[in-house]
Design an enzyme around this catalytic site. Sequence first.
Site, mmCIF file in Angstrom:
data_model
loop_
_atom_site.group_PDB
_atom_site.id
_atom_site.type_symbol
_atom_site.label_atom_id
_atom_site.label_comp_id
_atom_site.label_asym_id
_atom_site.label_seq_id
_atom_site.Cartn_x
_atom_site.Cartn_y
_atom_site.Cartn_z
ATOM 1 N N GLY A 12 -3.896 -5.944 -5.664
ATOM 2 C CA GLY A 12 -4.019 -4.834 -6.604
ATOM 3 C C GLY A 12 -5.450 -4.384 -6.872
ATOM 4 O O GLY A 12 -5.722 -3.758 -7.896
ATOM 5 N N ASN A 14 -7.020 -2.051 -5.274
ATOM 6 C CA ASN A 14 -7.014 -0.578 -5.234
ATOM 7 C C ASN A 14 -6.413 0.000 -6.507
ATOM 8 O O ASN A 14 -6.889 1.012 -7.021
ATOM 9 C CB ASN A 14 -6.277 -0.077 -3.992
ATOM 10 N N ARG A 66 19.468 -3.981 2.573
ATOM 11 C CA ARG A 66 18.333 -3.054 2.549
ATOM 12 C C ARG A 66 18.669 -1.772 1.776
ATOM 13 O O ARG A 66 17.862 -1.243 1.016
ATOM 14 C CB ARG A 66 17.947 -2.719 3.997
ATOM 15 N N ASN A 108 -1.258 7.175 0.784
ATOM 16 C CA ASN A 108 -1.418 5.777 1.176
ATOM 17 C C ASN A 108 -2.879 5.538 1.502
ATOM 18 O O ASN A 108 -3.554 6.421 2.036
ATOM 19 C CB ASN A 108 -0.555 5.511 2.423
ATOM 20 N N HIS A 110 -5.214 3.197 3.874
ATOM 21 C CA HIS A 110 -5.104 2.311 5.044
ATOM 22 C C HIS A 110 -6.502 1.812 5.418
ATOM 23 O O HIS A 110 -7.445 2.609 5.465
ATOM 24 C CB HIS A 110 -4.463 3.049 6.227
ATOM 25 N N ASP A 147 4.185 10.605 5.744
ATOM 26 C CA ASP A 147 5.335 11.308 6.325
ATOM 27 C C ASP A 147 6.291 10.269 6.908
ATOM 28 O O ASP A 147 6.133 9.066 6.649
ATOM 29 C CB ASP A 147 4.888 12.362 7.351
ATOM 30 N N GLU A 148 7.249 10.705 7.727
ATOM 31 C CA GLU A 148 8.283 9.788 8.217
ATOM 32 C C GLU A 148 7.729 8.739 9.177
ATOM 33 O O GLU A 148 8.334 7.703 9.393
ATOM 34 C CB GLU A 148 9.410 10.569 8.901
ATOM 35 N N GLY A 149 6.584 8.996 9.780
ATOM 36 C CA GLY A 149 6.007 8.042 10.734
ATOM 37 C C GLY A 149 5.227 6.938 10.032
ATOM 38 O O GLY A 149 5.138 6.892 8.811
ATOM 39 N N ASP A 151 1.794 5.649 9.246
ATOM 40 C CA ASP A 151 0.372 6.037 9.183
ATOM 41 C C ASP A 151 0.084 7.321 9.970
ATOM 42 O O ASP A 151 -1.008 7.485 10.528
ATOM 43 C CB ASP A 151 -0.531 4.900 9.724
HETATM 44 C C1 GAR Z 1 -5.822 -2.868 1.201
HETATM 45 O O1 GAR Z 1 -6.846 -3.224 2.096
HETATM 46 C C2 GAR Z 1 -5.025 -1.708 1.758
HETATM 47 O O2 GAR Z 1 -5.812 -0.784 2.442
HETATM 48 C C3 GAR Z 1 -4.098 -2.419 2.685
HETATM 49 O O3 GAR Z 1 -3.716 -3.587 2.001
HETATM 50 C C4 GAR Z 1 -4.772 -3.982 1.122
HETATM 51 C C5 GAR Z 1 -4.217 -4.155 -0.268
HETATM 52 O O4 GAR Z 1 -5.185 -4.678 -1.135
HETATM 53 N N1 GAR Z 1 -2.964 -1.588 3.037
HETATM 54 C C6 GAR Z 1 -2.413 -1.578 4.239
HETATM 55 O O5 GAR Z 1 -2.760 -2.325 5.145
HETATM 56 C C7 GAR Z 1 -1.282 -0.572 4.427
HETATM 57 N N2 GAR Z 1 -0.964 -0.411 5.802
HETATM 58 P P1 GAR Z 1 -5.031 -4.558 -2.731
HETATM 59 O O6 GAR Z 1 -3.633 -5.041 -3.088
HETATM 60 O O7 GAR Z 1 -6.089 -5.482 -3.268
HETATM 61 O O8 GAR Z 1 -5.252 -3.124 -3.127
#
Ligand code: GAR
Length: 208
Positions: A12, A14, A66, A108, A110, A147-149, A151
């Site tokens: 968490g 971010n 699911r 999102n 990434h 989107d649906e893909g 990343d």
């Molecule tokens: C972050 O580095 C984020 O970019 C990544 O997970 C971490 C979460 O950290 N997300 C992905 O890889 C999504 N594909 P956080 O919980 O400390 O924010």
Amino acid sequence: MLRVVVCVSGGGTNLQAIIDGIAQGAVFHTEIVRVVSNNPGARALERAKAAGIESVCVSPKDYGDREQFETALIRCVEEAGPDLIVLAGFMVKVPAELIQKYKNRIVNVHPSLIPAFCGTGYYGLRVHEEALKRGVKITGATVHFVDEGMDTGPIIMQKAVKVHEDDTPETLQRRVMEEAEWVLLPWCINLIAAGQVIVEDGRVTVTE
Ligand code: GAR
């Protein structure tokens, strides 16, 4: 006020960057109305509570299949009435129904410069392991619409970060977070709240 639901799975940091951005006045006209986690042990849930934000856990373990999990997740997000859904380290594939309903309203973060080191299987520390294995000299982070893909949605913003010779996946992850993710994500949310982010033909323009 932009009503934001933040979806999390782990540390968490971010989420914390968004909370701090709002508290410090760097992110305007934005309110986190709910934090949703798929993981009951997520540190992010504690961060939400400490900030006085309602937090809810919807764990797949509590549902028979699911479909039931996805129904519960969608309900949990929607009942908070979000204008924007932020995936901040959310390690669940977002249900297609939610993506369709919230087109260009889910973002999102990434931890790479998309289209490098992204797609199925690239998440968290894995991304940095692969970047080091490939020997890239520059990596970074991307904030994009979902989107649906995997990343593949419109890119809002990217920031480059240097790879050091002696980096481990952990040190690189930390630097990408500090220098890129924690800066970009609150910044993008602020721009969206200000109505400055426009999507046309799958490409983003940020207006003055
Ligand atoms: C972050 O580095 C984020 O970019 C990544 O997970 C971490 C979460 O950290 N997300 C992905 O890889 C999504 N594909 P956080 O919980 O400390 O924010």
